[in-house]
Scaffold this motif. Structure first.
Motif, short mmCIF file in Angstrom:
data_model
loop_
_atom_site.label_atom_id
_atom_site.label_comp_id
_atom_site.label_asym_id
_atom_site.label_seq_id
_atom_site.Cartn_x
_atom_site.Cartn_y
_atom_site.Cartn_z
N ALA A 151 10.21 3.44 -1.05
CA ALA A 151 8.78 3.56 -1.38
C ALA A 151 8.57 5.03 -1.72
O ALA A 151 8.92 5.90 -0.94
N GLN A 186 2.84 2.63 -2.60
CA GLN A 186 4.00 1.72 -2.60
C GLN A 186 4.35 1.28 -1.19
O GLN A 186 4.75 0.14 -0.96
N CYS A 207 4.60 -2.55 0.21
CA CYS A 207 5.76 -3.11 0.92
C CYS A 207 5.35 -3.71 2.26
O CYS A 207 5.74 -4.83 2.60
#
Ligand code: WAQ
Ligand code: MG
Ligand code: MG
Length: 264
Positions: free
Chosen positions: A84, A89, A93
């Motif tokens: 990430a 991000q 996740c």
């Protein structure tokens, strides 16, 4: 290990003792043989005194005798790190992993919101974790100021050595990673569906999501610098008896004797 071992636990607070509303600074615990107790106590004192959150006024270290034969032996969750590149991000996740573990979408949002804001009623850190119904998002921990602490877990010396050997080439042979993996392994073993965790240390931004299904998944940048940090244990009420579950988390001694796969 010896026939008799000792659970050594430390908690440190600022302003007042924990039970009188002091601010939680640091906590740690080990299960060790008698000859190690003194050096562990010394290390824990040093660690409490030099914590990033500030200098504590009250440090409580307790030592409890345990029969080795009564300690459950468990395996560590497999460890993996996802890629990430930034906080956005990382959140993506975490959401996907929790969803895949069976946590409802709306409940995931509430948990992330809570880690950002600070999970205690006044928006500060808690000493323990939030327990959250994976279906409704209802908070289930009996004391929302304190939370529930997973306790009485460690590695056998052999398992700890084996884990260090696997983590070392990845640059991850750090007490923070090892302690978090031990905690997460016990938390899942106790009947938790999934967990999300962000450190309370403003500088430590890697967090994790764990579950029986996915193991211990490290997520870089999960903690935004503004996040307060904390832990949420998601449970399915049809899977656990809440009282028994909390007793298991807090009191049942567990040693990790087996290390599973480790991938950077
Ligand atoms: N039981 C329940 N909750 C706990 C416990 C415990 N034994 N210890 C800490 N917490 C809660 C508490 O609210 C803390 O503020 C919060 O979790 C964060 O604890 O693989 O450092 O010890 O790179 O700051 C995870 C990633 C690091 C490690 C986690 O947590 C890695 C970390 P911290
Ligand atoms: Mg800690
Ligand atoms: Mg911390």
């Amino acid at each position: 290990m010896e026939k008799v071992v000792y659970s050594v636990r430390m908690r440190a607070a600022q302003g007042a003792p924990h039970e009188k509303g002091g601010r939680h600074i640091s906590g740690a615990e080990r299960i060790v043989s008698a000859q190690e107790v003194a050096s562990i106590v010394q290390k824990m004192f040093f660690r409490a005194k030099n914590h990033a959150l500030g200098e504590p006024d009250f440090i409580n270290i307790s030592i409890e005798r345990l029969e080795f034969s009564e300690i459950k032996q468990i395996a560590a969750l497999p460890l993996v790190t996802v890629k990430a590149n930034d906080h956005g991000q990382a959140l993506f996740c975490a959401r996907q992993l929790l969803l895949a573990s069976g946590v409802e979408e709306q409940v995931i949002e509430e948990a992330i919101e809570m880690l950002a804001r600070g999970p205690s009623p006044d928006g500060r850190n808690m000493r323990g974790a939030v327990i959250m119904d994976a279906q409704s998002g209802r908070r289930l921990e009996p004391d929302s100021w304190r939370g529930v602490r997973a306790s009485h877990m460690d590695y056998t010396p052999q398992a700890a050595k084996q884990l260090s050997c696997l983590l070392e080439p990845l640059g991850l042979d750090h007490f923070r990673v090892k302690e978090a993996l031990a905690l997460a392994s016990k938390v899942i073993w106790s009947g938790t569906l999934a967990e999300i965790c962000c450190s309370d240390d403003p500088h430590y931004t890697t967090g994790y999501v764990s579950s029986r299904r996915l193991g211990y998944v490290r997520i870089p940048h999960l903690k935004h610098p503004s996040f307060k940090g904390g832990r949420v244990f998601f449970v399915r009420l049809k899977d656990v008896n809440l009282t028994e579950y909390i007793t298991r988390l807090e009191e049942e001694p567990v040693l990790i004797t087996q290390i599973s796969a480790v991938r950077g």
